[in-house]
Design an enzyme around this catalytic site. Structure first.
Site, PDB file in Angstrom:
ATOM      1  N   HIS A 105      -0.634  -1.624   8.490  1.00  0.00           N
ATOM      2  CA  HIS A 105       0.491  -1.180   7.536  1.00  0.00           C
ATOM      3  C   HIS A 105       1.213  -2.243   6.920  1.00  0.00           C
ATOM      4  O   HIS A 105       1.926  -1.937   6.007  1.00  0.00           O
ATOM      5  CB  HIS A 105       1.579  -0.428   8.642  1.00  0.00           C
ATOM      6  CG  HIS A 105       2.571   0.395   8.039  1.00  0.00           C
ATOM      7  ND1 HIS A 105       3.960   0.052   8.067  1.00  0.00           N
ATOM      8  CD2 HIS A 105       2.454   1.269   7.393  1.00  0.00           C
ATOM      9  CE1 HIS A 105       4.434   0.745   7.391  1.00  0.00           C
ATOM     10  NE2 HIS A 105       3.656   1.731   6.954  1.00  0.00           N
ATOM     11  N   HIS A 124      13.096   3.136   1.356  1.00  0.00           N
ATOM     12  CA  HIS A 124      11.950   2.553   2.149  1.00  0.00           C
ATOM     13  C   HIS A 124      11.909   1.335   2.546  1.00  0.00           C
ATOM     14  O   HIS A 124      11.133   0.781   3.323  1.00  0.00           O
ATOM     15  CB  HIS A 124      10.651   3.070   1.015  1.00  0.00           C
ATOM     16  CG  HIS A 124       9.532   2.984   1.690  1.00  0.00           C
ATOM     17  ND1 HIS A 124       8.628   2.060   1.706  1.00  0.00           N
ATOM     18  CD2 HIS A 124       8.952   3.911   2.519  1.00  0.00           C
ATOM     19  CE1 HIS A 124       7.394   2.314   2.304  1.00  0.00           C
ATOM     20  NE2 HIS A 124       7.758   3.691   3.181  1.00  0.00           N
TER      21      HIS A 124
END
Length: 746
Positions: free
Chosen positions: A489, A646
């Protein structure tokens, strides 16, 4: 509609440590009469370790909020933006669509995971103290309330307001004869050829109903025999959700199909029809081992996903009881999982309405500028990003700083530069027409060494990632899929360039995906640097991801699953020592989700010692702020708006020598235990100060946000005590960029 609350109105019950010790969140049984960012099936149990107690007493039971309830509260905040009349009208429609899409994914993943645990007998209590069955019943009841509110907002508020602006969302019966005739022509030529009516009788078993498909349950009668029959007509997903009957008038596509069912069943009498929609378990379970081709395994699992068990059935509230009984029986779904709603179902179709070209009904247009440190002064030529990075690091804040003229240009320049020898890149999610992928292909075809780590298990992007993995392989890129059992990720890019007799490494470490389209909608941070330590760290990490390196320590990185949690927890504990010694101490965290119990407990310990702790979270938060004796020094805020917050930032007072990290990791088990994540330490004093200012502004009482209380309730603060609007941090950053295009400070 619930109006924004002022600070004076935010009165929360203050539970004590003693009351929390005996507290378990209330559960509500679903009341059914006859009849929900970053989601993951992250259901690990937790026990406070002796080491984490730091010499103090054990922390009380009941100190964690339930994560599913917290996620539903996040989606409620999205709904509040749709309900807010100060939100531009088409953006309100967009937030209604986002709410519906979020809830779809929540049921597909979280609810499905809970049902799987119950079915397999894995009934471990969550950290909040609830059994899976109790959590499931709470979800059924709470989601039912929110879905009803969502439908009411559409029917009673947004749809009438759209009509006043000349955007009419109408049903078939409201159309003029001329409009119906026009749509009949459209039906005959564009819709009818792709419809497949499926009968249900002894010769035709009940058809497979795919997840999230919109369907018509049709009852017909044979006029010869008088027998009634059931049939199903699937609304083709490739058709536009709303069809334009005439300028400014839109009708749901299922209404057009329903009005012409006689064309599908000639010679039969159509007695009734009802719309329904099924949600299935669509969480992937790929068993990996060293010998398995992960690409093939994932493709097989994607096929199995279609057959996942049902987790929710949405039906029009006018549905006939006999038809509903048939659906419940054939789909093998519980009555508690049936959601009767006013039509139209599936309001994700409002994304289509939001795309209507009415700029006065949307947020004012904002075009990101090139970061000042990358822009050529009074020149139309493309900036030399490598030359800029040899001078100084560049801290990027998207979407306020353009992605295309920074990160994308960095990779495009690397691909075209004959002195660049190698490019190494992680791709978690990227767009279908990705210039990032094109640049990597160009680099490989020109003879450069290109390593691409494609995370093909990025949820709901698996098919696209398989496609791009193959395309990259065919061009000559070395494509790897990471480490067995771990998703990759982290957001990393490394360029190796020949400069005279030496090799120089240029790096990008970010918080967001290499996705040019979402970079215009997501708030993210990134660091571009030629720092040798970061370059060496990225080389080591890429070698670990592509080979058999076991390196676990780095110079300027914290990397999950080995060092990231422990690195953050140890820094939080160090703030306690600084505070006790009278030195400056604070903890500031900005994340999407705050769930990991070890990190939350470290924050509790810091608060008990008197260290101020600020948490800016977009979505789920398991931490209870403001509890006397436990967390009275902790504040939790949430900001939602036109951009999706984010970025992840971690800042520490560190005794007067501020330490700031940014990167990809949220505070969840999946990120810290089951993913490769990376945080980079920010060393430039101006960048550290800029990030601390960002965190201070986001947490300020003068900034519009939601505040979390100790009872788990979120309160919106949009106006001050005099009723004046509080400042919007996203608009503030937009205004700053408009005044001074591209600066080094967010």
């Amino acid at each position: 509609m619930r109006q924004p609350n002022t600070q004076a109105e935010a009165q929360h019950t203050q539970p004590s440590v003693g009351s929390i010790a005996a507290h378990r969140p209330n559960t509500v049984a679903a009341t059914v009469s006859g009849l929900e960012p970053d989601i993951d099936a992250d259901l690990d149990a937790y026990e406070e370790s002796e080491e984490s107690q730091d010499g103090g007493a054990r922390l009380p039971q009941g100190r964690f909020l339930d994560r599913e309830r917290s996620w539903l509260a996040f989606n409620e905040r999205v709904l509040e933006l749709a309900e807010d009349p100060s939100t531009p009208l088409l953006e309100r429609a967009n937030f209604l669509a986002i709410f519906a899409s979020n809830l779809d994914e929540f049921f597909m993943v979280r609810v499905a995971g809970l049902k799987r645990r119950i079915a397999t007998g894995v009934a471990t209590r969550s950290a909040s103290g609830l059994q899976p069955r109790e959590v499931l019943e709470m979800i059924w009841a709470r989601s039912r309330e929110l879905m009803a509110r969502h439908a009411a907002c559409f029917h009673e508020d947004v749809a009438p307001a759209l009509a006043e602006e000349g955007i009419h969302l109408v049903r078939w019966s409201e159309l003029a004869e001329k409009e119906q005739a026009r749509l009949f022509t459209l039906f005959r030529h564009r819709i009818f050829p792709v419809l497949t009516p499926l009968a249900v009788d002894p010769a035709h078993p009940f058809p497979y109903i795919s997840g999230l498909s919109l369907n018509l349950a049709v009852v017909v009668r044979n006029p010869v025999t008088g027998h009634r029959h059931f049939a199903r007509v699937k609304v083709p997903p490739l058709l536009s959700r709303f069809l334009e009957a005439s300028p400014g008038r839109y009708v749901p596509v299922e209404d057009v199909i329903a009005a012409h069912l006689e064309e599908l069943f000639p010679g039969m009498e159509v007695l009734e029809h009802h719309t329904f929609r099924l949600t299935r378990n669509e969480d992937l379970e790929v068993e990996e081992d060293d010998a398995e081709n992960l690409l093939q395994a994932l493709e097989k699992e994607l096929m199995r996903r279609r057959l996942g068990p049902p987790v929710r059935l949405e039906v029009e509230e006018s549905v006939d009881r006999e038809v509903l009984d048939l659906l419940v029986r054939e789909l093998k779904i519980g009555e508690a999982e049936v959601y009767p709603l006013p039509g139209p179902l599936d309001l994700t179709g409002l994304f289509r309405i939001h795309s209507i070209d009415r700029p006065e009904l949307k947020y004012p247009k904002f075009v990101a500028g090139t970061h000042r440190d990358l822009a050529e002064v009074e020149s139309a030529s493309a900036p030399d990003i490598f030359a800029a990075l040899r001078t100084k690091d560049v801290l990027l804040h998207h979407p306020y700083d353009s992605f295309s003229t920074s990160v994308q240009a960095f990779l495009e320049q690397a691909a075209a530069d004959p002195d660049v020898l190698a490019i190494k890149q992680t791709l978690y999610r990227t767009s279908g027409d990705s210039p990032i992928v094109d640049a990597l292909i160009e680099a490989a075809e020109s003879g450069k060494q290109v390593l691409v780590l494609v995370e093909i298990k990025a949820r709901f992007d698996e098919s696209a990632n398989i496609k791009w993995a193959r395309k990259l392989e065919e061009s000559g890129c070395h494509v790897v899929y990471g480490l067995v059992g771990l998703k990759t990720h982290c957001k990393l890019s490394l360029v190796v360039r020949q400069e005279g007799e030496t090799l120089r490494r240029y790096s990008h470490v970010g918080t967001g995906n290499y996705h040019p389209k979402t970079a215009r909608l997501y708030e993210d941070l990134g660091l571009l640097t030629s720092d040798p330590q970061v370059g060496a760290d990225l080389s080591d990490l890429f070698n670990r991801l592509s080979g058999y390196s076991r390196r676990e320590t780095y110079r300027r990185l914290l990397v999950a699953p080995k060092s990231l949690r422990d690195g953050l927890v140890s820094r939080i504990h160090k703030e306690i020592q600084h505070h006790r010694a009278g030195r400056p101490a604070h903890v500031r965290i900005k994340v999407n989700s705050m769930v990991d119990e070890a990190v939350v407990d470290a924050c509790y310990r810091a608060s008990q010692a008197g260290v101020p702790v600020d948490v800016w979270v977009r979505g789920i938060c398991a931490l209870r702020p403001g509890v006397p004796g436990l967390s009275e020094n902790i504040r939790v805020r949430s900001v939602l708006g036109r951009f999706l917050e984010h970025s992840r930032v971690f800042a520490f007072g560190n005794g007067g020598e501020p330490e700031v990290w940014l990167g990809s990791a949220d505070m969840m088990h999946r990120n810290l235990d089951r993913r490769i994540e990376a945080l980079v330490r920010v060393t430039d004093p101006a960048h550290r100060a800029a990030l601390n200012r960002l965190l201070e502004n986001g947490m300020s009482d003068g900034t519009a946000s939601w505040h979390l209380g100790p009872d788990g309730e979120w309160t919106r603060h949009a106006t001050d005590a005099d009723g004046q609007p509080l400042r919007n941090i996203q608009e503030m950053l937009i205004d700053a960029r408009r005044r001074r295009r591209g600066t080094a400070t967010p």
